[in-house]
Design an enzyme around this catalytic site. Structure first.
Site, PDB file in Angstrom:
ATOM      1  N   GLU A 428       0.848  -1.181   0.000  1.00 15.94           N
ATOM      2  CA  GLU A 428       0.000   0.000   0.000  1.00 15.94           C
ATOM      3  C   GLU A 428       0.888   1.237   0.000  1.00 15.94           C
ATOM      4  OE1 GLU A 428       0.242   0.777   4.149  1.00 15.94           O
ATOM      5  OE2 GLU A 428       1.766  -0.130   2.862  1.00 15.94           O
ATOM      6  N   GLU A 431       4.201   1.401   1.606  1.00 14.67           N
ATOM      7  CA  GLU A 431       5.234   0.554   1.004  1.00 14.67           C
ATOM      8  C   GLU A 431       5.673  -0.588   1.901  1.00 14.67           C
ATOM      9  OE1 GLU A 431       7.514   3.030  -2.118  1.00 14.67           O
ATOM     10  OE2 GLU A 431       8.084   3.851  -0.186  1.00 14.67           O
TER      11      GLU A 431
END
Length: 790
Positions: A428, A431
Site C-alpha cells: 500500500e 510501502e
C-alpha cells in the site's frame, strides 16, 4: 609540505549529511544543471547533472584566529536563514560567533545559465581585536556520483586561478574563489584532511596536492587581502576543463548581476492562479511550496520529479543507501503534478504524465520507484501508483491541458493492469504491507471511473460500461474487505476501517476477513490483529468522492484514528501514520536503523484538512498548523518529533525529526488544501466518482472473478463476471458436471476478455464449477474452479 601525495588512504568510512534541510534551490533555466541543499548554515548536497545525483556531502568554512580557536561553521556558530526574494529559491544564511565577535553573511544560488553553485560571502568582524587576524578556509567533502568512496582529488592551476578539483568516473568538480586561494590541500577524511590539520594547532600546516581513490576532502584558504567580501563557487562538468571553465566564467559577472538574473528567471514562473490569499503566512508558504515542487523536476528527463533532495537520517547512512529520497515515486510525483495544477501550472504536469507514459511497462506496470531515467530502484508493486497516471490524465483533461497528447494507451494499459492484478495490492502507500488497503482501493476505484470516461470519449461505450461495473463491484465490497466489526481500540467504536487486511497477491482463492486476520508490520512493528491497526488512508474515499463525509462508518473511523494516532503539537494537531509504526526516531532520539517509532506526519494534517472541508467545517486551523510545522527556511518535513524535548536538545517537541525534509508530498498536500479551502470543495475530488457513489449510491450487479482474485462465494441475486487476459470458452456447471454449458468470452477495447454467467436467480447454497478452454491455442486450463452462492 614533505610529500605532495596525501597519506592515510582511503580515509574513514563515508557518511551522508543531515536530512534536515533549511533550503533547496536551483536556477530555473534548464542550462543550469545543478541543484543544492542548505542546512545548519552551510551548503550540503550539490546535485549534477540530474536532480537524483548528489556529488557533495557538505561545503562549509573553518574560521580561526590562528592562535586560540578554530570554529567549524556547521557546529560552532549560531545560524539564521532568510529568503530575501519570496518568489525565488534564494537563501541568505547568517552564521554568527556565539560570543558575538564575528559573523558570516552568505547568499547561495545556482548560476542562471551554467552548472555552477555560487555563494557570495561577507565576513563581518564585530570584535576589533580580530581585525586582520581571522582566516577563512573553505572545506568541501566530495561524494561524487552518489558515493564518498573512490573519489580522486587534486590541486590545479587553471586560467590563472588556484583551484581544488575532485572527480570520479566522468563527473568532475572544481572549487574556486573569485579572490583566489592562498593555500590549498587535499587529503583523506579522518586522517589527512584540512579539518584535522587546523584543529591541531589552528594553523594550515599540510599542503597535499593529490589524494587518490578514497573518501577525500578539499580545503583552501581564502585570500582576504583585498577585503572581506568574495564569491565562492563550485563548478560541475563532465571533465575538469568543463567544470573549471564554467566556474571561471561565472566569476566574470558581478554576483549582483547573477543574483538578479536568478531572481528574474524564477519570477517568470509567476502566473495568475485564481487563488487570492490574504494571510501573509499562507501566501508566503504557498509561493515557496510551488517553487520547491518546481525545483525537484529534472532538467534533462523533463517531467520526472524526485520525492525529496534528502536522505532520511543521512548522517548515519553510508553509501549503501545511495537512493535516499532523491528517487521518483509515481505516487509522489502525481501529488506534485496535482499541486502544480492547483496553482494553474499546466506544462510541468503534462511533462510528468508523458514521462510516466514512457516509464510504464507494456502490461501497465509502474516501478515502485526509479532513477530519473526510469531505471527501477526498488521492485515492489503498488496499485495506487499504477492508478496514478490515470488520475493525472483525467485532471489534465479537466484543465484542458492535454494539448495534443493522447493518454488513451497509458490509461488502457494501467486500468488493464489494475483489473488483472487487483484488488489486492502487494504494497500500500506506506510501502510495507500487502492486502486490501482502503487508500489503494480508493485510488483504484477513482482511476477506473476516470478510465471509463476516457473510454467513452474514444467511443468505446462497451468498455466504459465494463469499467464502471468493475468499479461498482469494488465499492460494493469495501466494507467486507476493509472494515472490522469487532475492533477493540475504542470501546464504543467496534466498526471502523482498518489500515490493511492482509492477503497474498499470488493467484488463488481469496476470502478477506478483517475481524480475524493478523498483520505482520514492518520496521519491527510486530504482529497484531488487523482489526486493531488503523491509519487514516480511508479518508481518500471521501477526498476522491467515493464516500460521504458524514457516512457513519467514516465518522466512527475518524474517531478511532483521533483516539489512537492524533498528537496535539504546539502548532496544532498532527497524526501518525498508524499504530505500532516503526519507521521513525527511537524514543531516545537515535536515528531509525531498520526499526524505531513512527512520528507525526505534517502531510496527514493536510489530508485531514480536506476531510474537514468535505464535512462542511473550516480547514483553516489545519492550514495554519502546517504553516507552523515549517522550519525557518519554510521547509516541511516528513515527520515531527511528537514527544517531550530530549535533554541533549537533539529533539524538540513539535520540531522536525531526522526524516526527509523537504518532502514534496507534504508541500503538495499543503498547496492542494489551500486551493481547496479557497474553492470550497476538495480540489482532488473526481466529479464522476462523487456523482456515481456519494450522490447516486450506484449499486453493483456483479461479483467478479479473475485469476488474481478467485472469489469462492457469489452473492445471491448477482451475476458472475469472469475476466481473463486471453480468449477462452468458459465450460461450467451448476450440478457438479451432470449438465454442462459453454459460453464464449467477449473482447473489449481494453484487450480484456470476459463473460457473464447468468446466476442471479440461483438460490443460496448452489454450487458452481467452471473451467476454461483457451481458444488461442485450444488448450484446457486443467483446473476446476468452485463457487458457492451465499
Amino acid at each position: 609540505m614533505s610529500n605532495k601525495i596525501a597519506p592515510g588512504a582511503p580515509g574513514i568510512e563515508p557518511r551522508w549529511t543531515t536530512s534536515a534541510k533549511e533550503g533547496i534551490g536551483t536556477a530555473y533555466h534548464t542550462s543550469s544543471q545543478v541543484w543544492y541543499t542548505v542546512s545548519h548554515g552551510i551548503i550540503n548536497e550539490i546535485y549534477f547533472p540530474h536532480v537524483d545525483s548528489p556529488n557533495t556531502r557538505d561545503l562549509q568554512f573553518l574560521i580561526t584566529d590562528g592562535e586560540t580557536f578554530c570554529h567549524e561553521e556547521r557546529r560552532d556558530l549560531h545560524h539564521t536563514v532568510e529568503r530575501p526574494e519570496p518568489d525565488a529559491l534564494l537563501f541568505r544564511l547568517t552564521n554568527t560567533d556565539r560570543d558575538g565577535r564575528y559573523r558570516l553573511v552568505k547568499e547561495v544560488l545556482g548560476e542562471p545559465h551554467s552548472s555552477v553553485v555560487l555563494m557570495h560571502v561577507r565576513l563581518e568582524i564585530l570584535d576589533e581585536s580580530l581585525t586582520d587576524k581571522l582566516k577563512l578556509y573553505a572545506l568541501l567533502a566530495p561524494h561524487i556520483k552518489n558515493t564518498g568512496e573512490h573519489n580522486f582529488a587534486g590541486c590545479k592551476h587553471i586560467g590563472g586561478y588556484h583551484l581544488l578539483c575532485a572527480e570520479r568516473d566522468n563527473i568532475h568538480l572544481a572549487l574556486g574563489c573569485d579572490c583566489d586561494f592562498t593555500k590549498r590541500s587535499v587529503g583523506y577524511v579522518g586522517t589527512s584532511d584540512g579539518w584535522r590539520d587546523l584543529m591541531d594547532n589552528f594553523q594550515m600546516d599540510w599542503q597535499y596536492h593529490i589524494a587518490r581513490d578514497g573518501n577525500v576532502a578539499l580545503m583552501g584558504e581564502v585570500d582576504l587581502s583585498k577585503g572581506n567580501e568574495f564569491t565562492l563557487g563550485v563548478g560541475m562538468g563532465f571533465s575538469c576543463q568543463s567544470a573549471a571553465t564554467q566556474l571561471l566564467q561565472s566569476f566574470v559577472l558581478p554576483f549582483d548581476v547573477s543574483r538578479q538574473k536568478f531572481i528574474d528567471q524564477w519570477k517568470r514562473t509567476i502566473k495568475p492562479n485564481g487563488v487570492s490569499l490574504d494571510n501573509p503566512a499562507t501566501k508566503n508558504l504557498f509561493r515557496l511550496s510551488k517553487c520547491i515542487l518546481q525545483a525537484h523536476e529534472d532538467k534533462t528527463f523533463l517531467g520526472a520529479s524526485v520525492a525529496s533532495m534528502s536522505i532520511p537520517w543521512g548522517e548515519t547512512q553510508d553509501d549503501d543507501n545511495r537512493g535516499g529520497y532523491h528517487l521518483v515515486w509515481a505516487r509522489d510525483m502525481v501529488h506534485t503534478a496535482t499541486a502544480l495544477l492547483a496553482c494553474h501550472e499546466e506544462e510541468s504536469p503534462l511533462r510528468a504524465l508523458i514521462w510516466l507514459s514512457c516509464v510504464q511497462a507494456e502490461d501497465g506496470g509502474m516501478p515502485q520507484n526509479s532513477e530519473i531515467d526510469g531505471e527501477p530502484y526498488w521492485h515492489g508493486v503498488q496499485l495506487d501508483e499504477i492508478a496514478a497516471p490515470i488520475l493525472l490524465a483525467w485532471r489534465l483533461k479537466q484543465a484542458d491541458a492535454l494539448q495534443e497528447f493522447d493518454p488513451w494507451i497509458v490509461i488502457r494499459r494501467a486500468v488493464r493492469f489494475l483489473i488483472l492484478n487487483g484488488p489486492v495490492t502487494a504494497q500500500e502507500r506506506w510501502e510495507e504491507n500487502g492486502g486490501y488497503s482502503p487508500s489503494t482501493l480508493a485510488a483504484t476505484i477513482a482511476a477506473v471511473i476516470c478510465a471509463a470516461d476516457f473510454s467513452e470519449a474514444c467511443d468505446h461505450d462497451n468498455s466504459a460500461s465494463f469499467l464502471r461495473e468493475y468499479a461498482d463491484w469494488l465499492v460494493a465490497n469495501l466494507e467486507a474487505w476493509t472494515v472490522t466489526t469487532c475492533g477493540e481500540l475504542v470501546p464504543d467504536k467496534p466498526r471502523h476501517f482498518v489500515r490493511i487486511t492482509p492477503e497474498d497477491t499470488c493467484p488463488g482463492s481469496v476470502d478477506a476477513d478483517p475481524n480475524t486476520a493478523m498483520v505482520d508490520l514492518k520496521n519491527g512493528g510486530g504482529t497484531h490483529p488487523a482489526r486493531n491497526v488503523v491509519d487514516a488512508g480511508f479518508l481518500d474515499l471521501v477526498r476522491l468522492g467515493i464516500c460521504a463525509a458524514d457516512d457513519p462508518l467514516i465518522v466512527d473511523s475518524v474517531a478511532v484514528v483521533d483516539a489512537i494516532l492524533k498528537r496535539d503539537l504546539p502548532q496544532g494537531p498532527c497524526w501518525r501514520r498508524y499504530n505500532h509504526d516503526g519507521y521513525g526516531q527511537y524514543p531516545d532520539g537515535r536515528a531509525f536503523d531498520g526499526s524505531g517509532e513512527g512520528r507525526s506526519w505534517p502531510l496527514l494534517t493536510g489530508e485531514r484538512g480536506h476531510y474537514e472541508l468535505a464535512a462542511g467545517r473550516d480547514p483553516v486551523p489545519l492550514i495554519q498548523a502546517i504553516e507552523g510545522f515549517a522550519n525557518e527556511g519554510g521547509m516541511l518535513t516528513e515527520q515531527l518529533w511528537d514527544a517531550d524535548d530530549l535533554p541533549d536538545g537533539s529533539m524538540k517537541f513539535g520540531k522536525p525529526s531526522g526524516s526527509a525534509m523537504p518532502l514534496c508530498w507534504a508541500h503538495a498536500e499543503y498547496i492542494c488544501l489551500v486551493r481547496s479551502a479557497h474553492d470550497g470543495v476538495c480540489f482532488d475530488r473526481i466529479e464522476p466518482v462523487y456523482q456515481r457513489y456519494t450522490i447516486n449510491k450506484t449499486p453493483s450487479e456483479y461479483d467478479i472473478w479473475t485469476f488474481a482474485h478467485q472469489i469462492q462465494k457469489l452473492t445471491a441475486g448477482k451475476k458472475l463476471r469472469i475476466i481473463t487476459e486471453r480468449p477462452a470458452m468458459v465450460h461450467w456447471s451448476q450440478d457438479d458436471w451432470q449438465t454442462r454449458q459453454d459460453i464464449q468470452t467477449n473482447q473489449n477495447a481494453l484487450d480484456l476478455y470476459y463473460v457473464d454467467l447468468p446466476l442471479e436467480n440461483h438460490r443460496a447454497g448452489t454450487n458452481i464449477v467452471f473451467t476454461l478452454l483457451w481458444t488461442d491455442n485450444d488448450e484446457w486450463e486443467g483446473t476446476d474452479f468452485h463457487l458457492t452462492v451465499s
